[in-house]
Design a protein around this motif. Structure first.
Motif, PDB file in Angstrom:
ATOM      1  N   MET A  29       0.876  -1.267  -0.110  1.00  0.00           N
ATOM      2  CA  MET A  29       0.126   0.115  -0.039  1.00  0.00           C
ATOM      3  C   MET A  29       0.801   1.220  -0.082  1.00  0.00           C
ATOM      4  SD  MET A  29      -3.118  -1.261   2.612  1.00  0.00           S
ATOM      5  CE  MET A  29      -3.889   0.693   2.636  1.00  0.00           C
ATOM      6  N   ILE A  30       1.907   1.329   0.679  1.00  0.00           N
ATOM      7  CA  ILE A  30       2.782   2.416   0.878  1.00  0.00           C
ATOM      8  C   ILE A  30       3.461   2.446  -0.653  1.00  0.00           C
ATOM      9  CG2 ILE A  30       4.995   3.313   1.961  1.00  0.00           C
ATOM     10  CD1 ILE A  30       3.949   2.028   4.478  1.00  0.00           C
ATOM     11  N   ASN A  31       4.087   1.549  -1.136  1.00  0.00           N
ATOM     12  CA  ASN A  31       4.791   1.405  -2.444  1.00  0.00           C
ATOM     13  C   ASN A  31       3.611   1.950  -3.472  1.00  0.00           C
ATOM     14  OD1 ASN A  31       7.149   0.798  -3.783  1.00  0.00           O
ATOM     15  ND2 ASN A  31       5.665  -0.693  -4.911  1.00  0.00           N
ATOM     16  N   ASP A  32       2.626   1.559  -3.340  1.00  0.00           N
ATOM     17  CA  ASP A  32       1.506   2.108  -4.542  1.00  0.00           C
ATOM     18  C   ASP A  32       1.381   3.453  -4.397  1.00  0.00           C
ATOM     19  OD1 ASP A  32       1.015  -0.442  -5.285  1.00  0.00           O
ATOM     20  OD2 ASP A  32      -0.637  -0.717  -4.070  1.00  0.00           O
ATOM     21  N   GLN A  33       1.603   4.081  -3.328  1.00  0.00           N
ATOM     22  CA  GLN A  33       1.397   5.567  -2.921  1.00  0.00           C
ATOM     23  C   GLN A  33       2.672   6.359  -2.958  1.00  0.00           C
ATOM     24  OE1 GLN A  33      -1.384   6.188   0.179  1.00  0.00           O
ATOM     25  NE2 GLN A  33      -2.713   4.834  -0.515  1.00  0.00           N
TER      26      GLN A  33
ATOM     27  N   THR B 211      12.865  11.222  -0.919  1.00  0.00           N
ATOM     28  CA  THR B 211      13.410  10.357   0.132  1.00  0.00           C
ATOM     29  C   THR B 211      12.664   9.220   0.863  1.00  0.00           C
ATOM     30  OG1 THR B 211      14.993  12.142   0.705  1.00  0.00           O
ATOM     31  CG2 THR B 211      14.822  10.438   2.324  1.00  0.00           C
ATOM     32  N   THR B 212      11.588   9.905   1.019  1.00  0.00           N
ATOM     33  CA  THR B 212      10.161   8.762   1.386  1.00  0.00           C
ATOM     34  C   THR B 212      10.027   7.996   0.449  1.00  0.00           C
ATOM     35  OG1 THR B 212       9.402  10.599   2.872  1.00  0.00           O
ATOM     36  CG2 THR B 212       8.089   8.783   2.660  1.00  0.00           C
ATOM     37  N   ALA B 213       9.721   8.138  -0.571  1.00  0.00           N
ATOM     38  CA  ALA B 213       9.345   7.413  -2.050  1.00  0.00           C
ATOM     39  C   ALA B 213      10.424   6.202  -2.084  1.00  0.00           C
ATOM     40  CB  ALA B 213       9.235   8.192  -3.245  1.00  0.00           C
ATOM     41  N   ARG B 214      11.593   6.754  -2.023  1.00  0.00           N
ATOM     42  CA  ARG B 214      12.897   5.754  -2.066  1.00  0.00           C
ATOM     43  C   ARG B 214      12.749   4.673  -0.865  1.00  0.00           C
ATOM     44  NH1 ARG B 214      15.531   2.188  -4.949  1.00  0.00           N
ATOM     45  NH2 ARG B 214      17.580   2.083  -4.215  1.00  0.00           N
ATOM     46  N   THR B 215      12.561   5.412   0.320  1.00  0.00           N
ATOM     47  CA  THR B 215      12.512   4.628   1.451  1.00  0.00           C
ATOM     48  C   THR B 215      11.260   3.424   1.234  1.00  0.00           C
ATOM     49  OG1 THR B 215      13.276   6.081   2.734  1.00  0.00           O
ATOM     50  CG2 THR B 215      12.023   4.330   3.979  1.00  0.00           C
TER      51      THR B 215
ATOM     52  N   HIS C 256       9.397  -2.210   0.165  1.00  0.00           N
ATOM     53  CA  HIS C 256       8.779  -3.258  -0.636  1.00  0.00           C
ATOM     54  C   HIS C 256       9.724  -4.257  -0.820  1.00  0.00           C
ATOM     55  CE1 HIS C 256       6.764  -4.728  -4.118  1.00  0.00           C
ATOM     56  NE2 HIS C 256       5.812  -4.741  -3.583  1.00  0.00           N
ATOM     57  N   THR C 257      10.802  -3.734  -1.492  1.00  0.00           N
ATOM     58  CA  THR C 257      11.664  -4.713  -2.084  1.00  0.00           C
ATOM     59  C   THR C 257      12.380  -5.764  -0.910  1.00  0.00           C
ATOM     60  OG1 THR C 257      12.661  -3.217  -3.628  1.00  0.00           O
ATOM     61  CG2 THR C 257      14.290  -5.062  -3.228  1.00  0.00           C
ATOM     62  N   GLN C 258      12.589  -5.269   0.213  1.00  0.00           N
ATOM     63  CA  GLN C 258      12.946  -6.173   0.985  1.00  0.00           C
ATOM     64  C   GLN C 258      12.297  -7.001   1.861  1.00  0.00           C
ATOM     65  OE1 GLN C 258      16.344  -6.451   1.931  1.00  0.00           O
ATOM     66  NE2 GLN C 258      16.790  -5.240   0.292  1.00  0.00           N
ATOM     67  N   VAL C 259      10.921  -6.773   1.831  1.00  0.00           N
ATOM     68  CA  VAL C 259       9.947  -7.481   2.329  1.00  0.00           C
ATOM     69  C   VAL C 259       9.620  -8.766   1.317  1.00  0.00           C
ATOM     70  CG1 VAL C 259       7.186  -7.563   2.850  1.00  0.00           C
ATOM     71  CG2 VAL C 259       8.797  -5.673   3.441  1.00  0.00           C
ATOM     72  N   GLN C 260       9.806  -8.410   0.190  1.00  0.00           N
ATOM     73  CA  GLN C 260       9.588  -9.411  -0.932  1.00  0.00           C
ATOM     74  C   GLN C 260      10.834 -10.651  -0.754  1.00  0.00           C
ATOM     75  OE1 GLN C 260       9.490  -7.438  -4.630  1.00  0.00           O
ATOM     76  NE2 GLN C 260       7.091  -7.611  -4.605  1.00  0.00           N
TER      77      GLN C 260
END
Length: 558
Positions: free
Chosen positions: A318-322, A329-333, A338-342
């Protein structure tokens, strides 16, 4: 436990005389008891043979000397008696009395000589020229040598003898001895007398002694061989028991122990072995318990992490979709989250799979599947990744079309892992996927022309969480468990996963699955482990092919 020979020779070997040498060679190499008994028998037989020969020679010489001395004594006594008769008689010039006296002397010789083979020859005249003629034996007499007659005549006061072949009445010959001595008639002349003695009784005695010696020697060898066999059996039996017990212990029977008898060195060995087995059993059980605790821990943690991880993954998505609404900086975070959770979810899945393998709870869901078609699907699936790495995927499949029983999900996972690794480490060079089959197995090889690995790295490539170069950048994630799981999937099918690699040349992984599904293929598989083509000849070695949608044959191959 009953002691048995650990290396019995098949009876067929002993029934075939031409294979006795092979059977004896096998026994010699594999049986300490047979080797020690054979050496004991050979050395004992050699010692007894030398002893018997020496004793036979000594006895033969003693027998001959005793019979010779007896013959010389009898001859001397008979000649002395005859000479005494001749010396005591007073015949003067009476020729008839002289002849009668000579005849009486011959009878005295015959009675006292213990032989009926006596001859006499006139040697030298000492009177008026008259002398009774010599005489010959009625039994066959050996031919006298000139040396013997010369020695008798020239030394009249001494005996002379010679060994001869004594002829018999039936035409045969036996060992004998001829004794010669001078006999003198006063005022008449001298005669050389020869007495022949038969030594056949000595030969018979010698033959009997020799037969007795050889029979005793053979019996002694057999007795020593039997004693050696029994002694070696009593010594080797605990060794055989120790070997069998060690084999059972190595096969996983931790309860087996050596029987201990007595208090000698072998009993000490048995007690030491049992103490070692107790220690090994205790340590193995401790390690098994620790491994079980570890497996349960990994499994329980993995299961417990699934629920919070699912929540975290949903939140991260949800955060990555928004992320477009956030500052950079927040978008990169959000993107990194999202990548690390995967990646975390992938690691958790691999840990769960490994825990299933450790627990032995993995089951195959087999169905008739074409390995070539599976490989084509994975190639198409990973083609975007290959394009991103500027890598060309080439597939050559002369076989492997006909369906075989396998678990398509697991084989897809193996192929996905192998081809993904080849793309990752191929340095932008082509990756070749080869599918082939024979009557025993089907196989797929994944070859890259990257940096390759050292031999010691290739030996550890299937270890869990091991990487040849931990600092190498990875673009498709990875948990360090992929190849270990792939090897487990291959063995679960009864097959194998092998690797060949060389620095500066590249790496080749070969997955082989037997058609029967219950045994590991042996010998040269359908796809060779060490590839033959080079990067320069790759264009001619691999050509794109089109896999038919419903394959029934394999291009003329099984």
């Amino acid at each position: 436990m009953t002691a048995t020979n650990p290396t019995p020779v098949p009876p067929s070997l002993w029934r075939a005389p031409r294979r006795w040498q092979i059977a004896l060679g096998l026994e010699w190499r594999r049986s300490v008891r047979f080797r020690a008994t054979a050496i004991t028998m050979l050395l004992t037989a050699l010692a007894i043979f030398i002893t018997c020969v020496a004793m036979a020679l000594v006895i033969r010489n003693d027998l001959f000397e005793s019979r010779k001395d007896e013959a010389l004594h009898n001859a001397q006594v008979s000649v002395l008696q005859a000479q005494k008769l001749l010396d005591s008689a007073q015949v003067g010039d009476d020729r008839a009395a002289t002849a009668a006296l000579w005849g009486e002397a011959q009878r005295v010789l015959g009675r006292a000589a213990s032989t009926d083979r006596i001859v006499g020859f006139f040697a030298e005249s000492a009177g008026d020229g008259f002398a009774p003629s010599g005489f010959r034996s009625l039994r066959p007499f050996p031919t006298l040598s000139n040396e013997l007659r010369t020695r008798v005549v020239t030394v009249p006061g001494r005996q002379a003898w010679q060994s001869v072949a004594l002829p018999q009445d039936d035409g045969t010959t036996t060992a004998g001895i001829v004794v010669g001595q001078m006999l003198t008639i006063r005022d008449v002349g001298s005669y050389d007398i020869y007495l022949a003695y038969d030594l056949a009784d000595a030969d018979e005695t010698l033959l009997f002694v020799q037969r007795t010696l050889w029979l005793a020697g053979i019996t002694l060898v057999a007795i020593i061989a039997g004693i050696s066999w029994l002694v070696l059996r009593s010594v080797s039996r605990p060794i055989i028991e120790a070997a069998e017990t060690s084999a059972r212990l190595a096969s996983g029977d931790l309860e087996v122990r050596l029987p201990v008898r007595g208090e000698d060195e072998l009993a000490t060995l048995g007690r030491s072995f049992n103490a070692m087995a107790d220690s090994i059993e205790s340590q193995i059980r401790e390690l098994a318990e620790l491994s079980l605790v570890q497996q349960r821990f990994v499994s329980d943690v993995s299961h417990e992490l699934r629920t919070p991880l699912t929540t975290i993954r949903l939140a991260a998505e949800m955060i990555n979709d928004q992320k477009d609404e956030f500052d950079p900086t927040t978008a990169r975070t959000a993107e990194l989250l999202h990548t690390q959770v995967q990646r975390f979810e992938l690691l958790l899945s691999d840990l769960l799979e490994i825990s299933r393998y450790d627990a032995g709870s993995v089951q195959l869901e087999v169905e008739a599947t074409s390995l070539a078609q599976l490989a084509e699907e994975i190639v198409d699936e990973l083609r975007p990744l290959a394009t991103a790495h500027d890598t060309e995927l080439r597939m050559v499949a002369p076989g492997g079309y006909s369906p075989i029983d396998l678990d398509p999900r697991r084989v897809r996972r193996v192929l996905r892992n192998l081809i993904g690794n080849a793309i990752e480490h191929g340095e932008g060079r082509p990756v070749v996927i080869t599918v082939d089959s024979n009557q025993y197995a089907v196989a797929v090889g994944v070859r890259d022309f990257g940096l390759g690995m050292r031999s010691e790295d290739a030996e550890r490539v299937f270890d869990r969480f091991w990487r040849a170069d931990p600092s190498r950048r990875r673009t498709i994630g990875g948990t360090g468990l992929g190849l270990s799981i792939a090897l487990g999937d291959a063995k679960l099918h009864g097959g194998n996963l092998e690797v060949w690699s060389e620095l500066g040349v590249g790496t080749n992984f070969v997955l082989t699955i037997p058609r029967s599904g219950d045994s590991t293929p042996t010998g040269q598989g359908p796809v060779p482990l060490e590839p033959q083509e080079t990067l320069a000849g790759l264009g001619d070695a691999t050509q794109p092919i089109v896999i038919p949608p419903t394959p029934d044959i394999e291009g003329g191959r099984l």
